[in-house]
Write an enzyme that holds these catalytic residues in place. Structure first.
Site, PDB file in Angstrom:
ATOM      1  N   ASP A 142      37.298  42.180  28.838  1.00 49.44           N
ATOM      2  CA  ASP A 142      37.745  40.790  29.052  1.00 49.44           C
ATOM      3  C   ASP A 142      38.770  40.337  28.022  1.00 49.44           C
ATOM      4  O   ASP A 142      38.871  39.147  27.703  1.00 49.44           O
ATOM      5  CB  ASP A 142      36.546  39.810  29.029  1.00 49.44           C
ATOM      6  N   LYS A 187      43.574  42.142  29.699  1.00 49.76           N
ATOM      7  CA  LYS A 187      44.399  43.295  30.089  1.00 49.76           C
ATOM      8  C   LYS A 187      45.202  42.994  31.355  1.00 49.76           C
ATOM      9  O   LYS A 187      46.341  43.427  31.486  1.00 49.76           O
ATOM     10  CB  LYS A 187      43.515  44.531  30.318  1.00 49.76           C
ATOM     11  N   LYS A 245      46.586  40.265  32.390  1.00 50.70           N
ATOM     12  CA  LYS A 245      47.833  39.548  32.106  1.00 50.70           C
ATOM     13  C   LYS A 245      48.874  40.487  31.496  1.00 50.70           C
ATOM     14  O   LYS A 245      50.039  40.476  31.880  1.00 50.70           O
ATOM     15  CB  LYS A 245      47.574  38.368  31.157  1.00 50.70           C
ATOM     16  N   GLY A 254      37.190  42.877  36.175  1.00 53.50           N
ATOM     17  CA  GLY A 254      37.716  41.653  36.770  1.00 53.50           C
ATOM     18  C   GLY A 254      38.976  41.279  36.010  1.00 53.50           C
ATOM     19  O   GLY A 254      38.898  40.666  34.961  1.00 53.50           O
ATOM     20  N   HIS A 255      40.119  41.720  36.516  1.00 60.61           N
ATOM     21  CA  HIS A 255      41.382  41.467  35.816  1.00 60.61           C
ATOM     22  C   HIS A 255      42.070  40.247  36.432  1.00 60.61           C
ATOM     23  O   HIS A 255      42.428  40.260  37.595  1.00 60.61           O
ATOM     24  CB  HIS A 255      42.277  42.711  35.876  1.00 60.61           C
ATOM     25  N   THR A 279      26.784  44.870  35.517  1.00 67.17           N
ATOM     26  CA  THR A 279      27.372  43.935  36.482  1.00 67.17           C
ATOM     27  C   THR A 279      26.721  44.063  37.862  1.00 67.17           C
ATOM     28  O   THR A 279      27.057  43.305  38.772  1.00 67.17           O
ATOM     29  CB  THR A 279      28.887  44.206  36.631  1.00 67.17           C
ATOM     30  N   ARG A 323      26.666  66.256  40.258  1.00 63.04           N
ATOM     31  CA  ARG A 323      27.352  67.081  41.264  1.00 63.04           C
ATOM     32  C   ARG A 323      26.791  66.915  42.665  1.00 63.04           C
ATOM     33  O   ARG A 323      26.678  67.866  43.429  1.00 63.04           O
ATOM     34  CB  ARG A 323      27.346  68.562  40.834  1.00 63.04           C
ATOM     35  N   GLN A 366      37.367  47.469  31.302  1.00 61.01           N
ATOM     36  CA  GLN A 366      36.355  47.245  30.253  1.00 61.01           C
ATOM     37  C   GLN A 366      37.030  47.374  28.873  1.00 61.01           C
ATOM     38  O   GLN A 366      38.209  47.111  28.766  1.00 61.01           O
ATOM     39  CB  GLN A 366      35.158  48.199  30.392  1.00 61.01           C
ATOM     40  N   THR A 371      29.328  50.893  29.341  1.00 65.09           N
ATOM     41  CA  THR A 371      29.508  51.235  30.746  1.00 65.09           C
ATOM     42  C   THR A 371      29.443  52.759  30.861  1.00 65.09           C
ATOM     43  O   THR A 371      29.183  53.448  29.873  1.00 65.09           O
ATOM     44  CB  THR A 371      30.811  50.608  31.302  1.00 65.09           C
ATOM     45  N   ALA A 427      34.627  37.204  34.890  1.00 62.83           N
ATOM     46  CA  ALA A 427      35.459  37.143  36.087  1.00 62.83           C
ATOM     47  C   ALA A 427      34.781  37.844  37.266  1.00 62.83           C
ATOM     48  O   ALA A 427      35.097  37.587  38.419  1.00 62.83           O
ATOM     49  CB  ALA A 427      36.811  37.787  35.806  1.00 62.83           C
ATOM     50  N   GLY A 449      30.493  35.867  36.711  1.00 64.11           N
ATOM     51  CA  GLY A 449      30.361  34.446  36.360  1.00 64.11           C
ATOM     52  C   GLY A 449      29.419  34.212  35.182  1.00 64.11           C
ATOM     53  O   GLY A 449      29.170  33.071  34.794  1.00 64.11           O
ATOM     54  N   PRO A 453      27.960  33.663  31.497  1.00 61.54           N
ATOM     55  CA  PRO A 453      28.573  33.172  30.256  1.00 61.54           C
ATOM     56  C   PRO A 453      28.759  34.325  29.284  1.00 61.54           C
ATOM     57  O   PRO A 453      27.890  35.189  29.154  1.00 61.54           O
ATOM     58  CB  PRO A 453      27.561  32.164  29.712  1.00 61.54           C
ATOM     59  N   SER A 488      49.608  36.375  23.108  1.00 59.81           N
ATOM     60  CA  SER A 488      49.535  35.555  24.318  1.00 59.81           C
ATOM     61  C   SER A 488      48.971  34.186  23.945  1.00 59.81           C
ATOM     62  O   SER A 488      47.976  34.088  23.226  1.00 59.81           O
ATOM     63  CB  SER A 488      48.652  36.275  25.339  1.00 59.81           C
TER      64      SER A 488
HETATM   65  P1  IMP Z   1      28.259  48.299  34.221  1.00 65.44           P
HETATM   66  O1  IMP Z   1      29.660  48.718  33.906  1.00 65.44           O
HETATM   67  O2  IMP Z   1      28.186  47.339  35.391  1.00 65.44           O
HETATM   68  O3  IMP Z   1      27.324  49.449  34.354  1.00 65.44           O
HETATM   69  O4  IMP Z   1      27.724  47.438  32.969  1.00 65.44           O
HETATM   70  C1  IMP Z   1      27.498  48.034  31.692  1.00 65.44           C
HETATM   71  C2  IMP Z   1      27.936  47.082  30.574  1.00 65.44           C
HETATM   72  O5  IMP Z   1      29.358  46.922  30.612  1.00 65.44           O
HETATM   73  C3  IMP Z   1      27.376  45.652  30.688  1.00 65.44           C
HETATM   74  O6  IMP Z   1      27.181  45.149  29.379  1.00 65.44           O
HETATM   75  C4  IMP Z   1      28.496  44.894  31.353  1.00 65.44           C
HETATM   76  O7  IMP Z   1      28.449  43.496  31.088  1.00 65.44           O
HETATM   77  C5  IMP Z   1      29.691  45.552  30.715  1.00 65.44           C
HETATM   78  N1  IMP Z   1      30.901  45.455  31.548  1.00 65.44           N
HETATM   79  C6  IMP Z   1      31.194  46.165  32.647  1.00 65.44           C
HETATM   80  N2  IMP Z   1      32.391  45.819  33.121  1.00 65.44           N
HETATM   81  C7  IMP Z   1      32.880  44.892  32.283  1.00 65.44           C
HETATM   82  C8  IMP Z   1      34.130  44.167  32.218  1.00 65.44           C
HETATM   83  O8  IMP Z   1      35.041  44.367  33.027  1.00 65.44           O
HETATM   84  N3  IMP Z   1      34.254  43.284  31.195  1.00 65.44           N
HETATM   85  C9  IMP Z   1      33.295  43.107  30.258  1.00 65.44           C
HETATM   86  N4  IMP Z   1      32.127  43.767  30.271  1.00 65.44           N
HETATM   87  C10 IMP Z   1      31.928  44.647  31.278  1.00 65.44           C
END
Ligand code: IMP
Length: 430
Positions: free
Chosen positions: A18, A21, A23, A45-46, A131, A145, A226, A241, A301, A304, A306, A415
């Protein structure tokens, strides 16, 4: 910035995601020929703001906003075909022409409906705060595999076998976990069969396309998702992730040589945020926490949720600079800090009385880490109209100078707002 010597560039998050990236990719894509996603999936979520419209892209590369740019989703991404086409249809409805310039790797693994059911029902996912997009489960099947790749859609009999085995495994797991929902082979096959013609129409050997583009001298932007601290190997494991978000992942996730990558721009917020659980050493206390979250509109994004907010952590970003070999930093959301009377930058951690300036792998240490702060006067002036470094208040420049020195990486962009034009480029350095 692309120039005659830098033709292949990675944009990577240097915190916990977040960072803005979307932008930066949108701004840089103006000079790009190709923009390619290399890992993650619909968990990303870009956000791209154009005029008074904003677009949130989950799987489609952010370069899609520029008509001449070709976009590709590499083999390292786990692709959710259901939501991909919802996203594409929305872009088309909003007047963005996608036809003939978006490709997906035939090697990319698919996120199946049962991966999403498992992610939502899993107790382990709740602990991490995923997520819920089925990302980890799809990567699990890839590594085991037994995953389904885009190219498997060409072979209906084999596809049904893979799906039947996946559904059986998922249902056993859902039952063990006491979940009410079950996956179904027929429903999964119907979803896939309905999407197959559209997906096969854009399936390509993306590695080959990008290789040829690089050879011909095209400007290629590799768009990370991420952040580096969510990397499966280099992040705050297990609160990460399931992919390599760092620059190394860009080469394997597209199918090009690491030697062809010439620069790496690390995107960082002027402070720190994280969604989901896990260590965040500089996390703010109330009431400042809520104040910064409100000022920065820090809500996920994709989900939702916080976001948790903290001071800028120089230990984290210096580590990300090292792991990624960052050649520049883009500091985003500086304007969010405009009203704060005082700001802090973390320069080290104290653990059991000892000072650490390198980011530790050990989660126990991180949990006990007490940040060491340097304090800065706030500038208490709006920065949103600054277009050159010289336009910024001297206190803001002092804050940025310290970030640059601490992270041992030059700042290439700052920015100062959500819009495309609210950016200070390095060539505007005064
Ligand atoms: P997953 O990628 O959904 O498996 O989530 C694993 C961890 O990565 C969690 O803490 C998520 O909140 C975080 N995460 C996954 N995608 C994003 C992102 O695009 N922005 C910020 N955190 C993310």
């Amino acid at each position: 910035m692309f120039d005659s010597t830098t033709r292949t560039m990675v944009v990577v998050g240097a915190q916990w995601g977040d960072e803005g990236k979307g932008k930066l990719v949108d701004v840089l894509a103006e000079r790009a020929d190709w923009v390619v996603r290399y890992q993650g999936g619909a968990n990303a979520g870009h956000t791209v703001h154009i005029g008074d419209r904003s677009f949130v892209l989950h799987q489609v590369p952010s370069g899609i906003m520029h008509p001449g740019v070709r976009c590709a989703i590499g083999n390292g991404v786990v692709l959710d075909p259901e939501t991909l086409f919802i996203e594409i249809d929305k872009l088309v409805a909003d007047g963005i022409d996608v036809e003939g310039r978006l490709y997906v790797s035939e090697r990319a693994h698919l996120v199946m409906p049962y991966h999403k059911l498992l992610d939502k029902a899993s107790a382990a996912s709740k602990v991490i705060g995923t997520t819920g997009r089925g990302i980890g489960m799809a990567y699990e099947d890839k590594v085991a595999r037994r995953g389904v790749r885009v190219l498997d859609l060409r072979y209906p009999t084999r596809l049904r076998e893979l799906v039947a085995a996946g559904v059986e495994r998922a249902n056993a797991q859902l039952e063990r976990g006491g979940a009410a929902e079950r996956a179904s082979v027929e429903t999964t096959m119907q979803v896939l069969e309905a999407l197959t013609p559209r997906l096969m129409a854009i399936a390509e050997d993306v590695g080959l396309c990008v290789h040829r583009a690089i050879k011909s001298g095209a400007a290629v932007l590799l768009e990370g998702a991420q952040g580096s601290l969510l990397d499966i190997d280099h992040g705050t494991y297990p609160f990460v992730t399931s992919s390599n978000t760092t620059v190394g992942g860009a080469a394997t996730g597209v199918g090009i040589s690491p030697m062809s990558i010439q620069s790496a721009l690390g995107v960082v917020k002027a402070y720190t945020t994280r969604v989901g659980n896990g260590p965040l050493p500089t996390e703010l206390d109330e009431p400042l926490h809520t104040e910064v979250r409100t000022l920065g509109n820090e809500y996920g994004a994709t989900t939702g949720r916080p976001r948790r907010c903290g001071w800028f952590d120089g230990v984290v970003v210096r580590y990300a600079a090292r792991v990624n070999g960052l050649t520049g930093l883009a500091v985003t959301k500086l304007d969010v800090l405009d009203t704060l009377p005082q700001l802090a930058i973390c320069t080290g951690y104290r653990v059991n009385g000892e000072l650490y300036t390198e980011f530790p792998a050990d989660l126990q240490m991180l949990e006990q880490a007490v940040p060491v702060y340097e304090w800065f006067d706030g500038w208490r002036q709006p920065t949103q109209d600054a277009r050159r470094l010289a336009d910024l208040p001297s206190a803001a420049r002092a804050y940025l100078d310290r970030i640059e020195a601490l992270c041992e990486t030059p700042i290439s962009y700052v920015s100062v707002g959500t819009r495309r034009d609210q950016i200070i480029g390095v060539d505007a350095r005064a």
